[in-house]
Design an enzyme around this catalytic site. Structure first.
Site, mmCIF file in Angstrom:
data_model
loop_
_atom_site.group_PDB
_atom_site.id
_atom_site.type_symbol
_atom_site.label_atom_id
_atom_site.label_comp_id
_atom_site.label_asym_id
_atom_site.label_seq_id
_atom_site.Cartn_x
_atom_site.Cartn_y
_atom_site.Cartn_z
ATOM 1 N N HIS A 129 0.874 -1.181 0.000
ATOM 2 C CA HIS A 129 0.000 0.000 0.000
ATOM 3 C C HIS A 129 0.913 1.234 0.000
ATOM 4 C CE1 HIS A 129 -3.444 2.397 0.296
ATOM 5 N NE2 HIS A 129 -3.926 2.048 1.472
ATOM 6 N N ARG A 291 -3.223 11.739 3.063
ATOM 7 C CA ARG A 291 -3.390 10.957 1.828
ATOM 8 C C ARG A 291 -3.678 11.912 0.667
ATOM 9 N NH1 ARG A 291 -5.081 5.714 2.019
ATOM 10 N NH2 ARG A 291 -4.593 5.798 -0.203
#
Ligand code: CP
Ligand code: NVA
Length: 309
Positions: A129, A291
Site C-alpha cells: 500500500h 493521503r
C-alpha cells in the site's frame, strides 16, 4: 520524459521522496498555488476492492488541481475477465493521462504498468500500500521537522505483516526511520523483504513480543487483523492476534509521548481499542488527511516530472 510508475515505494529514490515531502507540504499549506497545475489531465481509477480514503483523496485531489477523474469499479470492467489487464492498460492509455488501481494481486499492477504508456499508481494490492506509506511517513516527517529529521525516529508496527506493513518496511530504507515490526507467529512479513530493505540501508527489526517492541517507540502503528480478501480467516485471526491489540495495557509499556497511527478503516475492539483510537495521542485523521496532499504531490510529479511548480 520517460513515463514513471508508482507500483511500489521503491519506484522513488531517497531524494525524490524527500522532494515529494516538500511538495506535499506546499500542497497542504498553499493549495491555492496548485489549482490549475494539472488542468485538462484525466485520471482513471480502477477499484477491485472497497475504499473510502483512497477513492476520495485521488478523485478530489486531481479535481483540486484542475483535472478530471473517471471511476471504474470491477462491476464496470470486470478486470482480467471481460478482457485482459494488458488490453485495459492500452485502451486507457489512449484516453486518459494516469491510471490509479486498487487490486488484489500485485502482478495486476505490474502488468498494467508494463503495458500502459501512462503512469500507473498502486492504490493498494494484497502485497503493498505504497500511497499509504508515503502519507504516513510524510505525517511523521511533518511532525518532527521543526526539531529533527526522521533519522532515529522509532516507529513500531504491531499486528499483521500485511500490505501496509510491507510498504512501511520498504519506505524505511528511504526515510531513515527505525522500524520495529511485531506480529504473532505465522504472520511475520516476508523475511526476504526485510533483508532487502536492510540491504538498502533500512533499520528494520523484528520483535515477537509486542511489549518489548513498543518499549522505545515514538509512534505505534497498527492495521486490521484481516485485510480485504481475508474475511474468511477473520475468526481464526481474532484468536491468533489477541495479544497484539493496541490498548492502554500495551501503551503502559511504551513511552508516554508515543503517538498512535492507523491507516483506517479500524476495527475497534480488535486491533485497537476505541479509547486509544479516540485519545489525544491518536494521529489517524492527520494520516488520512495527508493521503490527499501526498497523492496530489505524487500525481503532479508523475505527470510533469517536477517536484516544484
Ligand atoms: N487507508 C485506506 O486506504 O483507506 P480506504 O481503504 O478507505 O481507501
Ligand atoms: N490491510 C488493509 C488496509 C486497508 C486500507 C487491507 O488490505 O484491507
Amino acid at each position: 520524459m520517460n513515463k514513471r510508475d508508482f507500483r511500489l515505494v521503491d519506484d522513488l529514490n531517497k531524494d525524490e521522496l524527500s522532494s515529494l515531502f516538500e511538495l506535499t507540504l506546499q500542497m497542504k499549506t498553499q493549495p491555492e498555488r496548485f489549482t490549475t497545475c494539472l488542468a485538462g489531465k484525466t485520471m482513471a481509477m480502477i477499484n477491485e476492492k472497497q475504499s473510502l480514503r483512497t477513492k476520495v483523496t485521488f478523485e478530489a485531489g486531481i479535481q483540486q488541481m484542475g483535472g478530471f477523474s473517471v471511476y471504474l469499479t470491477n462491476h464496470d470492467i470486470n478486470l482480467g475477465k471481460r478482457e485482459p489487464v494488458k488490453d485495459i492498460a492500452r485502451n486507457l492509455s489512449r484516453w486518459v493521462d494516469i491510471i490509479v488501481a486498487r487490486v488484489y494481486q500485485q502482478s495486476t499492477i505490474t502488468e498494467m504498468a508494463d503495458y500502459a504508456d501512462i503512469p500507473v499508481i498502486n492504490a493498494l494490492s494484497d502485497a503493498d500500500h505504497p500511497c499509504q506509506a508515503v502519507a504516513d511517513l510524510f505525517t511523521l516527517w511533518d511532525f518532527v521537522r521543526q526539531h529533527k529529521s526522521l533519522n532515529h525516529f522509532n516507529l513500531t508496527y504491531v499486528g499483521d505483516g500485511n500490505n501496509v506493513c510491507n510498504s512501511l518496511i520498504r519506505i524505511a530504507a528511504l526515510t531513515g526511520v527505525n522500524l520495529t515490526v511485531s506480529t504473532p507467529a505465522g504472520y511475520e512479513p516476508d523475511s526476504a523483504l526485510m533483508e532487502r530493505s536492510r540491504d538498502n540501508g533500512a533499520s528494520v527489526t523484528y520483535e515477537r513480543d509486542p511489549q518489548k517492541a513498543v518499549a522505545s517507540a515514538d509512534a505505534i502503528y497498527t492495521d486490521v487483523w484481516a485485510s480485504m480478501g481475508q474475511e474468511k480467516e477473520a475468526e481464526q485471526r481474532k484468536q491468533d492476534f489477541a495479544n497484539y491489540q493496541v490498548n492502554d495495557a500495551l501503551l503502559g509499556f511504551a513511552p508516554s509521548h508515543a503517538v498512535i497511527m492507523h491507516c483506517l478503516p479500524a476495527h475497534r475492539g480488535e486491533e485497537i481499542t476505541d479509547e486509544v483510537l479516540e485519545s489525544p495521542r491518536s494521529i489517524v485523521f492527520e494520516q488520512a488527511e495527508n493521503r490527499l496532499h501526498g497523492q496530489k504531490a505524487l500525481m503532479y510529479f508523475l505527470l510533469t516530472g517536477k517536484t516544484k511548480i
